[in-house]
Design an enzyme around this catalytic site. Structure first.
Site, PDB file in Angstrom:
ATOM      1  N   GLU A   1      11.569  -0.248  24.372  1.00 51.99           N
ATOM      2  CA  GLU A   1      12.253   1.033  24.625  1.00 51.99           C
ATOM      3  C   GLU A   1      11.456   1.875  25.614  1.00 51.99           C
ATOM      4  OE1 GLU A   1      12.670   2.152  20.516  1.00 51.99           O
ATOM      5  OE2 GLU A   1      14.141   0.551  20.243  1.00 51.99           O
TER       6      GLU A   1
ATOM      7  N   GLY B   1      17.180  -3.603  17.250  1.00 52.89           N
ATOM      8  CA  GLY B   1      18.166  -2.594  16.862  1.00 52.89           C
ATOM      9  C   GLY B   1      19.606  -3.049  17.010  1.00 52.89           C
TER      10      GLY B   1
ATOM     11  N   ASN C   1       7.816   0.584  12.558  1.00 51.99           N
ATOM     12  CA  ASN C   1       7.930   1.466  13.723  1.00 51.99           C
ATOM     13  C   ASN C   1       9.062   2.449  13.447  1.00 51.99           C
ATOM     14  OD1 ASN C   1       8.262   2.670  16.206  1.00 51.99           O
ATOM     15  ND2 ASN C   1       9.134   0.859  17.209  1.00 51.99           N
TER      16      ASN C   1
ATOM     17  N   SER D   1      15.387  -6.676  14.457  1.00 46.13           N
ATOM     18  CA  SER D   1      16.368  -6.746  13.362  1.00 46.13           C
ATOM     19  C   SER D   1      15.860  -7.504  12.140  1.00 46.13           C
ATOM     20  CB  SER D   1      17.684  -7.338  13.877  1.00 46.13           C
ATOM     21  OG  SER D   1      18.229  -6.521  14.900  1.00 46.13           O
TER      22      SER D   1
ATOM     23  N   GLU E   1       9.008  -9.350  20.659  1.00 46.10           N
ATOM     24  CA  GLU E   1      10.252  -8.667  20.326  1.00 46.10           C
ATOM     25  C   GLU E   1      11.286  -8.929  21.410  1.00 46.10           C
ATOM     26  OE1 GLU E   1       9.454  -5.234  17.447  1.00 46.10           O
ATOM     27  OE2 GLU E   1       9.359  -4.410  19.449  1.00 46.10           O
TER      28      GLU E   1
ATOM     29  N   LYS F   1       9.999   4.902  15.149  1.00 44.39           N
ATOM     30  CA  LYS F   1      10.605   5.406  16.397  1.00 44.39           C
ATOM     31  C   LYS F   1      10.733   6.940  16.332  1.00 44.39           C
ATOM     32  CE  LYS F   1      13.109   1.096  16.703  1.00 44.39           C
ATOM     33  NZ  LYS F   1      13.937   0.292  17.546  1.00 44.39           N
TER      34      LYS F   1
ATOM     35  N   HIS G   1       6.313  -1.116  24.013  1.00 41.63           N
ATOM     36  CA  HIS G   1       7.576  -1.372  23.320  1.00 41.63           C
ATOM     37  C   HIS G   1       8.709  -1.424  24.350  1.00 41.63           C
ATOM     38  CE1 HIS G   1      11.026  -0.837  20.682  1.00 41.63           C
ATOM     39  NE2 HIS G   1      10.240  -1.224  19.689  1.00 41.63           N
TER      40      HIS G   1
HETATM   41  C1  PEP Z   1      11.323  -2.224  16.864  1.00 42.34           C
HETATM   42  O1  PEP Z   1      11.635  -1.083  17.125  1.00 42.34           O
HETATM   43  O2  PEP Z   1      10.200  -2.637  17.165  1.00 42.34           O
HETATM   44  C2  PEP Z   1      12.280  -3.071  16.160  1.00 42.34           C
HETATM   45  C3  PEP Z   1      11.993  -4.322  15.980  1.00 42.34           C
HETATM   46  O3  PEP Z   1      13.458  -2.483  15.746  1.00 42.34           O
HETATM   47  P1  PEP Z   1      14.558  -3.113  14.754  1.00 42.34           P
HETATM   48  O4  PEP Z   1      13.815  -3.720  13.587  1.00 42.34           O
HETATM   49  O5  PEP Z   1      15.398  -1.971  14.341  1.00 42.34           O
HETATM   50  O6  PEP Z   1      15.300  -4.155  15.520  1.00 42.34           O
END
Ligand code: PEP
Length: 252
Positions: free
Chosen positions: A96, A170, A9, A210, A164, A11, A94
């Site tokens: 976000e 992040g 992803n 992460s 997630e 973003k 997601h």
């Molecule tokens: C994500 O944006 O779905 C995500 C898991 O981000 P990160 O790997 O940076 O934590």
């Protein structure tokens, strides 16, 4: 039975030329990784260029969002039929988007239905906040998100779920393999209740939050975890390649 998937992803990162550069960097290496599904999700504006670049390859494309109406006066939005000419997958719900754009389970549900109607495969994201985890509400929140997001969806047909935890996205603070495996097991039980055991066993459920080359094996070793949705590390060619290669080498 379930082919592992690693989805990147990106973003709101990369201009069209940067996206082109990144695909050219990861492309040859990714082509050599077999036995897993490799998906990249660049921003909307790069999807056409990305599509041309991956056309002859095994790399698949996903979008990061979709609007639920098919067409009309919705300035700035992108519909599922528009995406269906460009991508196979679309990330929906997601955290976000839930946090910054106030997407509720009801909106996520409409988006899932619109995506499926257009032939797209949703990557449906669910996950609890730190406050919810500390209050012992993880199961309730996550299974509630799954059920409400899938209300009225008759068949999953390739839909992927990404667990997630919001506190792990992040932040550099990944869940442990055991924590992720346990919650993904709960999600699989919820799918089993809704669609039956067979479908639950066939449905891929990814972990996201992460994930890095240093911890991907910890997740992929767990029986319930079928892959990863990778944010930050998917923007570094060497890291994304390493995550894919390590996953493939486990031969799940
Ligand atoms: C994500 O944006 O779905 C995500 C898991 O981000 P990160 O790997 O940076 O934590």
């Amino acid at each position: 039975m379930r082919i592992p998937m690693i989805a990147g992803n990106w973003k709101m990162n990369t201009t069209v030329s940067e996206a082109t550069e990144l695909i050219n960097e990861i492309g040859p290496g990714l082509e050599e990784v077999e036995g897993i599904e490799k998906v990249i999700c660049p921003p909307f504006v790069s999807l056409c260029a990305a599509g041309d670049l991956v056309q002859e390859s095994t790399i698949k494309l996903g979008a990061q969002n979709v609007f639920y109406e098919e067409k009309g006066a919705y300035t700035g939005e992108v519909s599922a039929p528009m995406l269906a000419e460009l991508v196979e997958y679309v990330i929906i719900g997601h955290s976000e988007r839930r946090q910054y754009f106030h997407e509720t389970n009801e909106i996520v549900n409409k988006k899932v239905k619109a995506a499926k109607k257009a032939g797209l495969k949703p990557i449906l994201c669910v996950g609890e906040t730190l406050k919810e985890r500390e209050a012992g509400q993880t199961k309730e929140v996550v299974t509630g998100q799954v059920k409400e997001s899938l209300a009225g969806v008759e068949k999953l047909n390739g839909l992927v779920i990404a667990y997630e935890p919001v506190w792990a996205i992040g932040t550099g603070k990944a869940a442990t393999g055991k924590q992720a495996n346990e919650t993904i097991g709960l999600i699989r039980s919820a799918i089993s209740q809704l669609y039956g055991k067979d479908i639950a066993q066939k449905t891929r459920i990814l972990y996201g939050g992460s994930v890095t080359p240093a911890n991907v094996v910890e997740f992929m070793k767990e029986p319930e975890i079928d892959g990863a949705l990778v944010g930050g590390a998917s923007l570094k060619a060497i890291d994304f390649l390493s995550i894919c290669t390590q996953t493939a080498s486990l031969g799940k």
